[in-house]
Design an enzyme around this catalytic site. Structure first.
Site, short mmCIF file in Angstrom:
data_model
loop_
_atom_site.label_atom_id
_atom_site.label_comp_id
_atom_site.label_asym_id
_atom_site.label_seq_id
_atom_site.Cartn_x
_atom_site.Cartn_y
_atom_site.Cartn_z
CG ASP A 126 -43.47 34.54 -3.90
OD1 ASP A 126 -43.93 34.00 -4.95
OD2 ASP A 126 -42.26 34.57 -3.64
N GLY A 127 -46.70 35.01 -5.65
CA GLY A 127 -47.04 35.69 -6.91
C GLY A 127 -45.82 36.02 -7.76
CG ASP A 255 -52.36 22.79 -13.69
OD1 ASP A 255 -52.32 21.57 -13.48
OD2 ASP A 255 -51.50 23.58 -13.26
#
Ligand code: AMP
Ligand code: MG
Length: 490
Positions: A126-127, A255
């Protein structure tokens, strides 16, 4: 001169790379945002006025309702190995890089918003970031800085009553974080995996130009190899320092590995309470891949993956050399840090056995890692009252006394002055670390809209070696405290 956010000198050097390196995207404003925490120590890095957060333009600028002139907001693309599994494309799914603040003394600090809405790289997410995890990252970055460990920094935290759905309904927050660069091993892996070696080089040139300018004088044939070796060295030293303070990162995916050797992306991390070398802080790390004692090995594995991504720039023999040096760099660093923790001035044969003897006592008793080393920092063989705090942690009286006899003999070799040794040890064995229970207490308060404790704890952990009698209780172990399991859910 100190300024407000909008009057800082802004740039975004990353935005001058080709568009395929990022997506231009603005923050999706949170409704009715409110300031939760503001870190004046980090503000000073930017020449930001200590009262800048009190100005309405501060939140408006960071929340994206009144864009800051000179910024060029973007989300970077990257890939990575997550728990050893290759993921061909990740990227900033909930982070937006506003740009860099260029300070009066020509330092550049990237300002990144974490939790500021969806980007092209959000995948199923959902960011957003929840208040709980944002507080954990805010405190961890500053605690690590206080311990002298290279890390990203935290400038501010703001929140909103907007509901966020995780295992339960929570509220949203945005962490404003700072770093000279947020680039990851995975950024290089992305272009390499697509066979885009020109872009790997472009990115390497950008990073060297911005962050390793001393390497520019080397001929290209040597430059990339020297740079890679430096990244490997920094990574090894960083992980040795984590080990010395009892820090577990929890999600050492490629990452989450900084190209500058900074501790990056604090999620389900943990500081050791009771010493357990196999400690797994991340509840969802079922195999223990990122257990405390696996970190050095994983760091090397991650460096090897970076080396593969750089294979068009760094000759294989040089890459292998660099990886070969990882072990000695790590060992030199950990030996130095642990020697300091024991108060030893010079390295001597047998020191490793001495250390392992102590750790073994701690492991058997699950003795509190930080408290035990702190207690040792007050130990004086001529004053038996100094034995009691050690006994309180370790219990095993016979084992402890036998070890202390060896320790006393070892100390006698270098004839250090007791009070001076105590001073040295107290400056490297922290009294206060960010224990799970402390973070949890801060979070529970914040979830009841009481935020003052965030700054109290931040300031405490900014000086973790100092006695701060008013905050004695924060030096306690977890017994009787509310401790929660942490996972990747954030
Ligand atoms: P992390 O585990 O926080 O290092 O995140 C791994 C990847 O998932 C990164 O690409 C993040 O941007 C992405 N991600 C994590 N949480 C969210 C979220 N709530 N919305 C969008 N992307 C996310
Ligand atoms: Mg991450």
């Amino acid at each position: 001169m100190q300024r407000l956010l909008a009057s800082l000198s802004w740039d975004n050097s990353y935005s001058r790379l080709p568009e395929r390196f990022f997506e231009r995207v603005s923050a999706t404003p949170l409704p009715d945002p409110y300031l939760i925490a503001f870190n004046q120590d980090a503000a000073a890095l930017l020449d930001l006025d200590p009262s800048a957060a009190g100005d309405a333009s501060f939140l408006a600028g960071l929340n994206g309702t009144k864009p800051i002139p000179g910024t060029a907001p973007l989300a970077t693309i990257y890939a990575g190995h997550q728990f050893g599994v290759w993921v061909p494309q990740l990227g900033d799914g909930r982070a937006i890089l506003l740009g860099e603040v260029v300070t009066a003394d020509h330092q550049r600090w990237e300002v990144q918003l974490k939790g500021s809405g969806m980007t092209r790289f959000s995948r199923m997410g959902d960011g957003r970031a929840v208040l709980r995890s944002s507080i954990r990252e805010y405190l961890a970055s500053e605690a690590m800085h206080g311990l002298g460990i290279p890390t990203t920094r935290a400038l501010a935290l703001f929140g909103s009553d907007e509901a966020i759905y995780r295992e339960r309904v929570e509220t949203a927050a945005v962490l404003v974080r700072l770093s000279p660069s947020h680039l990851r091993f995975g950024t290089f892996q992305l272009f390499a995996s697509r066979g885009e070696s020109a872009d790997v080089q472009l990115l390497a040139d950008y990073v060297i130009d911005q962050h390793f300018p001393e390497l520019l004088k080397l001929p290209a044939a040597e430059r990339y190899a020297a740079w890679y070796r430096e990244v490997v060295d920094r990574t090894a030293r960083m992980i040795a320092r984590w080990t010395a303070v009892g820090f577990s990162h929890g999600v050492m995916n490629t990452d989450n590995m900084s190209i500058l050797g900074l501790s990056l992306d604090y999620g389900p991390y943990g500081f050791l309470d009771g010493y357990d070398r196999g400690f797994i802080c991340n509840h969802t790390d079922y195999s223990g891949r990122y257990a405390f004692d696996q970190q050095p090995k994983v760091g090397l594995w991650n460096c090897a993956r970076l080396g593969e991504a750089l294979h068009t720039l760094v000759p294989e023999a040089s890459a292998l050399d660099a990886l070969e040096s990882y072990r000695t760099t790590f060992e030199d660093e950990i030996d130095a840090r642990m020697g300091e923790k024991l108060g030893l001035l010079m390295a001597e044969e047998g020191d490793l056995e001495l250390l392992h003897g102590f750790l073994q006592l701690m492991q058997s008793a699950k003795a509190d890692y930080s408290r035990t080393f702190r207690a040792l920092s007050h130990y004086d063989g001529a004053d038996l009252t100094t034995l009691l705090p050690l006994q309180a942690e370790i219990g095993d009286a016979a084992g402890l006394l036998a070890w202390l006899e060896r320790y006393d003999t070892r100390l006698a070799h270098e004839q250090s002055v007791v009070s001076v040794r105590h001073g040295r040890m107290l400056a490297v064995n922290p009294k206060y670390v960010l224990r799970n229970w402390i973070a949890q207490e801060v979070i529970v308060n914040a979830e009841h809209r009481s935020y003052a404790m965030i700054e109290t704890v931040r300031a405490l952990l900014a000086a973790p070696f100092d006695e701060q009698p008013a905050f004695e209780r924060f030096a306690e172990g977890p017994a009787g405290k509310d401790v929660v399991e942490v996972s990747c859910s954030s």
